[in-house]
Design a protein around this motif. Structure first.
Motif, mmCIF file in Angstrom:
data_model
loop_
_atom_site.group_PDB
_atom_site.id
_atom_site.type_symbol
_atom_site.label_atom_id
_atom_site.label_comp_id
_atom_site.label_asym_id
_atom_site.label_seq_id
_atom_site.Cartn_x
_atom_site.Cartn_y
_atom_site.Cartn_z
ATOM 1 N N TRP A 99 -1.926 -5.734 -28.718
ATOM 2 C CA TRP A 99 -0.606 -6.012 -28.800
ATOM 3 C C TRP A 99 -0.281 -6.632 -30.254
ATOM 4 O O TRP A 99 0.761 -6.224 -30.990
ATOM 5 N N VAL A 100 -1.271 -7.244 -30.706
ATOM 6 C CA VAL A 100 -0.926 -7.788 -32.035
ATOM 7 C C VAL A 100 -0.732 -6.658 -33.182
ATOM 8 O O VAL A 100 -0.127 -6.545 -33.953
ATOM 9 N N LEU A 101 -1.972 -5.858 -33.136
ATOM 10 C CA LEU A 101 -2.244 -4.610 -33.891
ATOM 11 C C LEU A 101 -0.535 -3.717 -33.911
ATOM 12 O O LEU A 101 -0.121 -3.189 -34.715
ATOM 13 N N ASN A 102 -0.186 -3.555 -32.458
ATOM 14 C CA ASN A 102 1.223 -2.992 -32.247
ATOM 15 C C ASN A 102 2.093 -3.534 -32.947
ATOM 16 O O ASN A 102 2.982 -2.736 -33.569
ATOM 17 N N LYS A 103 2.208 -4.811 -33.000
ATOM 18 C CA LYS A 103 3.216 -5.384 -33.548
ATOM 19 C C LYS A 103 3.325 -5.419 -34.905
ATOM 20 O O LYS A 103 4.196 -5.566 -35.881
ATOM 21 N N LEU A 104 2.130 -5.147 -35.462
ATOM 22 C CA LEU A 104 1.943 -5.041 -36.977
ATOM 23 C C LEU A 104 2.126 -3.504 -37.580
ATOM 24 O O LEU A 104 1.994 -3.366 -38.630
ATOM 25 N N GLY A 105 2.648 -2.820 -36.554
ATOM 26 C CA GLY A 105 2.764 -1.376 -36.885
ATOM 27 C C GLY A 105 2.106 -0.243 -36.640
ATOM 28 O O GLY A 105 2.212 0.720 -36.941
ATOM 29 N N VAL A 106 0.856 -0.620 -35.939
ATOM 30 C CA VAL A 106 -0.300 0.196 -35.695
ATOM 31 C C VAL A 106 0.260 0.977 -34.282
ATOM 32 O O VAL A 106 0.581 0.366 -33.401
ATOM 33 N N ASP A 107 0.175 2.331 -34.490
ATOM 34 C CA ASP A 107 0.488 3.058 -33.304
ATOM 35 C C ASP A 107 -1.017 3.380 -32.187
ATOM 36 O O ASP A 107 -1.678 4.132 -32.575
ATOM 37 N N ASN A 108 -1.014 2.430 -31.290
ATOM 38 C CA ASN A 108 -1.989 2.383 -30.460
ATOM 39 C C ASN A 108 -1.708 2.717 -28.924
ATOM 40 O O ASN A 108 -2.372 2.295 -28.327
ATOM 41 N N MET A 109 -0.381 3.395 -28.814
ATOM 42 C CA MET A 109 -0.185 3.722 -27.491
ATOM 43 C C MET A 109 -0.352 5.063 -27.095
ATOM 44 O O MET A 109 0.400 5.620 -25.975
ATOM 45 N N SER A 110 -0.967 5.780 -28.070
ATOM 46 C CA SER A 110 -0.961 7.492 -27.687
ATOM 47 C C SER A 110 -2.348 7.642 -27.179
ATOM 48 O O SER A 110 -3.020 8.751 -26.967
ATOM 49 N N ASN A 111 -3.124 6.559 -26.885
ATOM 50 C CA ASN A 111 -4.333 6.837 -26.184
ATOM 51 C C ASN A 111 -4.531 6.551 -24.619
ATOM 52 O O ASN A 111 -3.533 5.949 -24.062
ATOM 53 N N ILE A 112 -5.746 6.934 -24.233
ATOM 54 C CA ILE A 112 -5.594 6.931 -22.619
ATOM 55 C C ILE A 112 -5.854 5.014 -22.272
ATOM 56 O O ILE A 112 -5.232 4.833 -21.332
ATOM 57 N N PHE A 113 -6.574 4.432 -23.058
ATOM 58 C CA PHE A 113 -6.978 3.003 -22.476
ATOM 59 C C PHE A 113 -5.593 2.320 -22.686
ATOM 60 O O PHE A 113 -5.257 1.471 -21.517
ATOM 61 N N PHE A 114 -4.733 2.150 -23.538
ATOM 62 C CA PHE A 114 -3.264 1.533 -23.673
ATOM 63 C C PHE A 114 -2.421 2.319 -22.975
ATOM 64 O O PHE A 114 -1.520 1.793 -22.288
ATOM 65 N N GLY A 115 -2.153 3.580 -23.662
ATOM 66 C CA GLY A 115 -0.900 4.354 -23.377
ATOM 67 C C GLY A 115 -0.885 4.877 -21.822
ATOM 68 O O GLY A 115 0.298 5.024 -21.316
#
Length: 471
Positions: free
Chosen positions: A340-356
């Motif tokens: 969540w912190v990385l996402n708020k910093l602009g990292v696109d990490n919702m396109s993977n199985i674990f999170f997305g």
């Protein structure tokens, strides 16, 4: 001394009041937040028991291999036996939320990586939470390291060149949504191309008696958990406790009754640990029953459905879910914190199985299992203040490095092994899933190697100090 004790009780009371006030506010916003508050208050209870018994898998492994003391390992086994009975009752009532893990090589490897890491951090996933509640900054560093190492590991393409072609092809054949970059990361292909092709099941399912009293209580509880636990306790008595007990009791030719008294002495050698195991075993089962009953009452399968019904859409996975195990679990919610912190910093990490696809990245204030982890910290802080055991403890540079490196290994091991000492071992074996014992074996193997490596480091450092002193 009396003043210090009074101050600690005041601090503990303030913590309880704040949790109660936050609960009232949440319910005033929407009564359905009761579902999340169940996680919070059970977390507080776990924190109390964990701190009371100094309950720690790292201590269990380290003490056994380093100094031959089985006290903590015995407490863990007591908790396993008791939780298996409460879990069986919950399953029989139809409120179980447990799903068996897939069986494969990843379990022992992940367990070994995790077990190696816990020796250097001085705490497992659960003990890092309760020690944070005691003011241990080193344990806080472990939590931060666990959180971000998992978040980076599941979303990065650093190891994509090591993916077998068979994983890639199998992942492509799954027909996953276009939003997911299914072949760009090692972890995605590990999941879709390997894990999803494996099978798993409880003892009751293997017997073809799932849903029956015999399958659940005899298969899952007795055969899957209690008998293996008893065998481990006998093993611990023989290799680590019997000799010392007989020497202290001045018994040279022990009879069967002497060994029974020796076993009982081992069980009660640390009443706090044993009682903590008793409490955790009972309340872990109660949490599963309560969560299952609330799911039935609200007509939901996952908390993500409830969040969307309440108008909270941010951070929900593409299939409308968030991480919501329904029972005591640690590490996945910490991965969500880091993600969540990385996402708020602009990292696109919702396109993977674990999170997305599966767990989502909800706001930490709407993360039910995450709030349980916070509850553990607060529960431990309450008891630590009452017992005058709360103290801010700053780590040395060496301890801080160990915390970060060990926490990173724990995070990676948890993701490879599909869980930690709680999710992959404790919750698994108590629900009749034999993969938990495999994870325990891997964790013990990694812990043994970790003790050897740590001992070597300490001896090497001592030799360097002696050489410098000689000069």
């Amino acid at each position: 001394m009396a003043g210090t004790s009074t101050k600690g009780k005041v601090y503990a009371g303030v913590i309880v009041a704040l949790v109660a006030l936050a609960s009232v506010i949440a319910l005033s916003i929407d009564s359905r937040f009761l579902y999340m508050l169940v996680y919070v208050w059970f977390g507080v209870i776990y924190g109390l028991f964990l701190q009371y018994g100094r309950f720690c898998m790292a201590s269990a492994v380290r003490d056994l291999f380093a100094v031959g003391v089985p006290r903590m390992a015995v407490g863990v086994m007591i908790a396993v036996a008791l939780y298996s009975l409460t879990a069986a009752a919950v399953t029989m009532a139809g409120f179980s939320t447990f799903h068996a893990h897939p069986l494969g090589w990843h379990i022992i490897i992940g367990g070994a990586i995790f077990g190696f890491g816990i020796i250097f951090t001085g705490g497992c996933a659960s003990s890092s939470l309760y020690k944070s509640g005691e003011g241990n900054v080193g344990s806080m560093l472990v939590l931060v390291s666990i959180s971000f190492s998992q978040a980076v590991f599941v979303a990065s393409d650093w190891f994509s060149g090591l993916v077998p072609e068979s994983w890639t092809q199998s992942a492509l054949e799954k027909g996953m949504p276009e939003e997911l970059t299914i072949t760009s990361t090692w972890f995605d292909q590990f999941m879709a191309g390997y894990i999803w092709d494996l099978q798993g099941g409880t003892v009751a399912e293997m017997m073809g008696r799932e849903g029956t009293f015999f399958g659940i209580f005899v298969g899952n509880a007795l055969l899957g958990a209690i008998l293996p636990t008893f065998a481990i306790l006998v093993f611990l008595y023989i290799v680590a406790y019997r000799k010392g007990y007989m020497r202290r009791a001045k018994i040279q030719n022990p009879a069967f009754g002497d060994h029974m008294r020796g076993m009982w002495s081992m069980f009660t050698s640390s009443k706090n640990t044993a009682l903590a195991g008793l409490g955790i075993g009972i309340f872990a089962g109660l949490q599963m029953w309560t969560t299952g009953a609330l799911r039935d009452y609200y007509g939901i399968f996952n908390f993500g459905e409830m969040l969307e019904d309440m108008g909270y859409y941010t951070g929900i996975s593409i299939q409308g879910t968030v991480f919501d195990p329904g029972y005591w679990y640690i590490t996945t919610q910490e991965a969500q914190w880091g993600g969540w912190v990385l996402n708020k910093l602009g990292v696109d990490n919702m396109s993977n199985i674990f999170f997305g696809l599966e767990n989502g990245l909800p706001n930490p204030l709407l993360n039910a299992p995450g709030m349980m982890s916070i509850g553990i910290i607060l529960g431990a802080a309450m008891l630590a203040n009452i017992n005058r055991e709360f103290k801010w403890k700053l780590p040395s540079m060496e301890t801080a490095i160990f915390a970060i490196v060990g926490g990173t290994l724990m995070g990676i091991g948890a993701r490879v092994g599909m869980g930690c000492n709680v999710g992959a071992f404790f919750a698994a074996v108590t629900n009749g899933d034999l993969t938990g014992w495999i994870f325990l074996f891997g964790m013990a193997l990694g812990g043994y190697l970790g003790v050897k490596a740590f001992t070597w480091w300490m001896e090497w450092r001592a030799s360097r100090s002696n050489d410098e002193f000689a000069l």
